[in-house]
Design a protein around this motif. Structure first.
Motif, PDB file in Angstrom:
ATOM      1  N   PRO A  42       0.790  -1.241   0.000  1.00  0.00           N
ATOM      2  CA  PRO A  42       0.000   0.000   0.000  1.00  0.00           C
ATOM      3  C   PRO A  42       0.819   1.286   0.000  1.00  0.00           C
ATOM      4  N   ASN A  43       1.954   1.302   0.650  1.00  0.00           N
ATOM      5  CA  ASN A  43       2.733   2.541   0.720  1.00  0.00           C
ATOM      6  C   ASN A  43       3.831   2.606  -0.346  1.00  0.00           C
ATOM      7  N   LEU A  44       3.836   1.648  -1.280  1.00  0.00           N
ATOM      8  CA  LEU A  44       4.759   1.665  -2.414  1.00  0.00           C
ATOM      9  C   LEU A  44       3.942   1.432  -3.687  1.00  0.00           C
ATOM     10  N   PRO A  45       3.281   2.470  -4.187  1.00  0.00           N
ATOM     11  CA  PRO A  45       2.429   2.301  -5.362  1.00  0.00           C
ATOM     12  C   PRO A  45       3.177   1.630  -6.518  1.00  0.00           C
ATOM     13  N   GLY A  46       2.507   0.648  -7.135  1.00  0.00           N
ATOM     14  CA  GLY A  46       3.097  -0.060  -8.269  1.00  0.00           C
ATOM     15  C   GLY A  46       3.959  -1.245  -7.873  1.00  0.00           C
ATOM     16  N   LYS A  47       4.148  -1.479  -6.569  1.00  0.00           N
ATOM     17  CA  LYS A  47       4.971  -2.600  -6.101  1.00  0.00           C
ATOM     18  C   LYS A  47       4.109  -3.635  -5.385  1.00  0.00           C
ATOM     19  N   SER A  48       4.490  -4.889  -5.509  1.00  0.00           N
ATOM     20  CA  SER A  48       3.810  -5.990  -4.823  1.00  0.00           C
ATOM     21  C   SER A  48       4.824  -6.856  -4.104  1.00  0.00           C
ATOM     22  N   LEU A  49       4.333  -7.559  -3.101  1.00  0.00           N
ATOM     23  CA  LEU A  49       5.111  -8.556  -2.371  1.00  0.00           C
ATOM     24  C   LEU A  49       4.573  -9.914  -2.805  1.00  0.00           C
ATOM     25  N   VAL A  50       5.453 -10.764  -3.329  1.00  0.00           N
ATOM     26  CA  VAL A  50       5.068 -12.090  -3.808  1.00  0.00           C
ATOM     27  C   VAL A  50       5.996 -13.109  -3.160  1.00  0.00           C
ATOM     28  N   ALA A  51       5.423 -14.161  -2.595  1.00  0.00           N
ATOM     29  CA  ALA A  51       6.235 -15.213  -1.971  1.00  0.00           C
ATOM     30  C   ALA A  51       5.857 -16.562  -2.569  1.00  0.00           C
ATOM     31  N   VAL A  52       6.880 -17.371  -2.855  1.00  0.00           N
ATOM     32  CA  VAL A  52       6.666 -18.733  -3.333  1.00  0.00           C
ATOM     33  C   VAL A  52       7.572 -19.670  -2.544  1.00  0.00           C
ATOM     34  N   ILE A  73      14.865  -9.803  -4.318  1.00  0.00           N
ATOM     35  CA  ILE A  73      14.467 -11.087  -3.744  1.00  0.00           C
ATOM     36  C   ILE A  73      15.191 -11.366  -2.435  1.00  0.00           C
ATOM     37  N   TYR A  74      14.413 -11.865  -1.478  1.00  0.00           N
ATOM     38  CA  TYR A  74      14.945 -12.387  -0.222  1.00  0.00           C
ATOM     39  C   TYR A  74      14.657 -13.880  -0.242  1.00  0.00           C
ATOM     40  N   ALA A  75      15.692 -14.692  -0.084  1.00  0.00           N
ATOM     41  CA  ALA A  75      15.546 -16.150  -0.096  1.00  0.00           C
ATOM     42  C   ALA A  75      15.919 -16.704   1.277  1.00  0.00           C
ATOM     43  N   ALA A  96      19.374 -24.718   6.425  1.00  0.00           N
ATOM     44  CA  ALA A  96      18.111 -24.290   7.032  1.00  0.00           C
ATOM     45  C   ALA A  96      18.373 -23.165   8.030  1.00  0.00           C
ATOM     46  N   GLY A  97      17.583 -22.109   7.914  1.00  0.00           N
ATOM     47  CA  GLY A  97      17.735 -20.947   8.796  1.00  0.00           C
ATOM     48  C   GLY A  97      18.603 -19.849   8.214  1.00  0.00           C
ATOM     49  N   GLN A  98      19.310 -20.115   7.128  1.00  0.00           N
ATOM     50  CA  GLN A  98      20.152 -19.098   6.499  1.00  0.00           C
ATOM     51  C   GLN A  98      19.410 -18.461   5.328  1.00  0.00           C
ATOM     52  N   SER A  99      19.874 -17.263   4.948  1.00  0.00           N
ATOM     53  CA  SER A  99      19.197 -16.528   3.878  1.00  0.00           C
ATOM     54  C   SER A  99      20.193 -15.703   3.077  1.00  0.00           C
ATOM     55  N   TRP A 100      19.714 -15.186   1.955  1.00  0.00           N
ATOM     56  CA  TRP A 100      20.492 -14.284   1.120  1.00  0.00           C
ATOM     57  C   TRP A 100      19.513 -13.407   0.337  1.00  0.00           C
ATOM     58  N   SER A 101      20.049 -12.382  -0.314  1.00  0.00           N
ATOM     59  CA  SER A 101      19.208 -11.531  -1.160  1.00  0.00           C
ATOM     60  C   SER A 101      19.784 -11.517  -2.568  1.00  0.00           C
ATOM     61  N   GLU A 102      18.927 -11.128  -3.513  1.00  0.00           N
ATOM     62  CA  GLU A 102      19.324 -11.054  -4.916  1.00  0.00           C
ATOM     63  C   GLU A 102      18.855  -9.720  -5.481  1.00  0.00           C
ATOM     64  N   PRO A 103      19.732  -9.017  -6.212  1.00  0.00           N
ATOM     65  CA  PRO A 103      19.343  -7.715  -6.762  1.00  0.00           C
ATOM     66  C   PRO A 103      18.376  -7.879  -7.938  1.00  0.00           C
ATOM     67  N   VAL A 127       9.986  -8.501  -3.997  1.00  0.00           N
ATOM     68  CA  VAL A 127       9.399  -7.167  -4.072  1.00  0.00           C
ATOM     69  C   VAL A 127       9.543  -6.810  -5.543  1.00  0.00           C
ATOM     70  N   VAL A 128       8.399  -6.666  -6.218  1.00  0.00           N
ATOM     71  CA  VAL A 128       8.408  -6.606  -7.678  1.00  0.00           C
ATOM     72  C   VAL A 128       7.379  -5.593  -8.174  1.00  0.00           C
ATOM     73  N   ASP A 129       7.615  -5.048  -9.372  1.00  0.00           N
ATOM     74  CA  ASP A 129       6.597  -4.208  -9.991  1.00  0.00           C
ATOM     75  C   ASP A 129       5.330  -5.043 -10.147  1.00  0.00           C
ATOM     76  N   THR A 130       4.210  -4.487  -9.751  1.00  0.00           N
ATOM     77  CA  THR A 130       2.942  -5.212  -9.766  1.00  0.00           C
ATOM     78  C   THR A 130       2.621  -5.784 -11.139  1.00  0.00           C
ATOM     79  N   GLU A 131       2.971  -5.085 -12.198  1.00  0.00           N
ATOM     80  CA  GLU A 131       2.657  -5.586 -13.539  1.00  0.00           C
ATOM     81  C   GLU A 131       3.599  -6.694 -14.015  1.00  0.00           C
ATOM     82  N   ASP A 132       4.720  -6.917 -13.332  1.00  0.00           N
ATOM     83  CA  ASP A 132       5.629  -8.010 -13.699  1.00  0.00           C
ATOM     84  C   ASP A 132       5.044  -9.335 -13.221  1.00  0.00           C
ATOM     85  N   LYS A 133       4.548 -10.127 -14.148  1.00  0.00           N
ATOM     86  CA  LYS A 133       3.952 -11.414 -13.790  1.00  0.00           C
ATOM     87  C   LYS A 133       4.929 -12.569 -14.010  1.00  0.00           C
TER      88      LYS A 133
END
Length: 140
Positions: A42-52, A73-75, A96-103, A127-133
């Motif tokens: 809501p506070n970042l117009p045009g952006k969505s949070l998607v998790a898989v 991306i946060y993995a 398990a329990g570790q993470s990384w990010s991707e630009p 965290v992606v542009d809402t129109e990027d499917k």
């Protein structure tokens, strides 16, 4: 299973359709990709949070792929161990329990279960542009 509330069912259906219908998720048929969450920020117009969630069987791997140019991306490794190589970085094993990010626009040449005998599970949060499917596209 309890019914989701407050429009969450609609978001889950949309992401489930995305995860099942598009070849852009670049995962082998034996790997299971499950939609977890999708919602506009809501506070970042045009952006969505998607998790898989990505479940790798023993020895399972994703095809080399690139991520959407807008996707940060946060993995997080939920179970097992995942070997990952992003862009020009060195391959690394995360437990398990570790993470990384991707630009945004990252090239992911290695994404696989580090074990030949145990399954592994990864949560990827975009965290992606809402129109990027198309979150990922296989590389040739």
């Amino acid at each position: 299973m309890p019914k989701p509330v407050n429009g969450f069912a609609t978001a889950l259906c949309a992401i489930a359709a995305l995860a099942c219908a598009t070849p852009a998720l670049a995962h082998q048929p034996l790997d299971e990709v499950t939609a977890n969450f999708e919602e506009a920020i809501p506070n970042l117009p045009g952006k969505s949070l998607v998790a898989v969630e990505v479940e790798y069987p023993p020895g399972g791997a994703s095809q080399p792929h690139v991520h959407a140019k807008s996707a940060y991306i946060y993995a997080y490794v939920v179970a097992g161990a995942i070997e990952s190589k992003v862009n020009d970085g060195k391959p690394r094993i995360y437990n398990a329990g570790q993470s990384w990010s991707e630009p945004p626009g990252a090239s992911h040449s290695i994404s696989r279960n580090a074990s030949k005998t145990e399954p592994a599970k990864l949560l990827a949060v975009f965290v992606v542009d809402t129109e990027d499917k198309e979150l990922t596209t296989p590389t040739k």
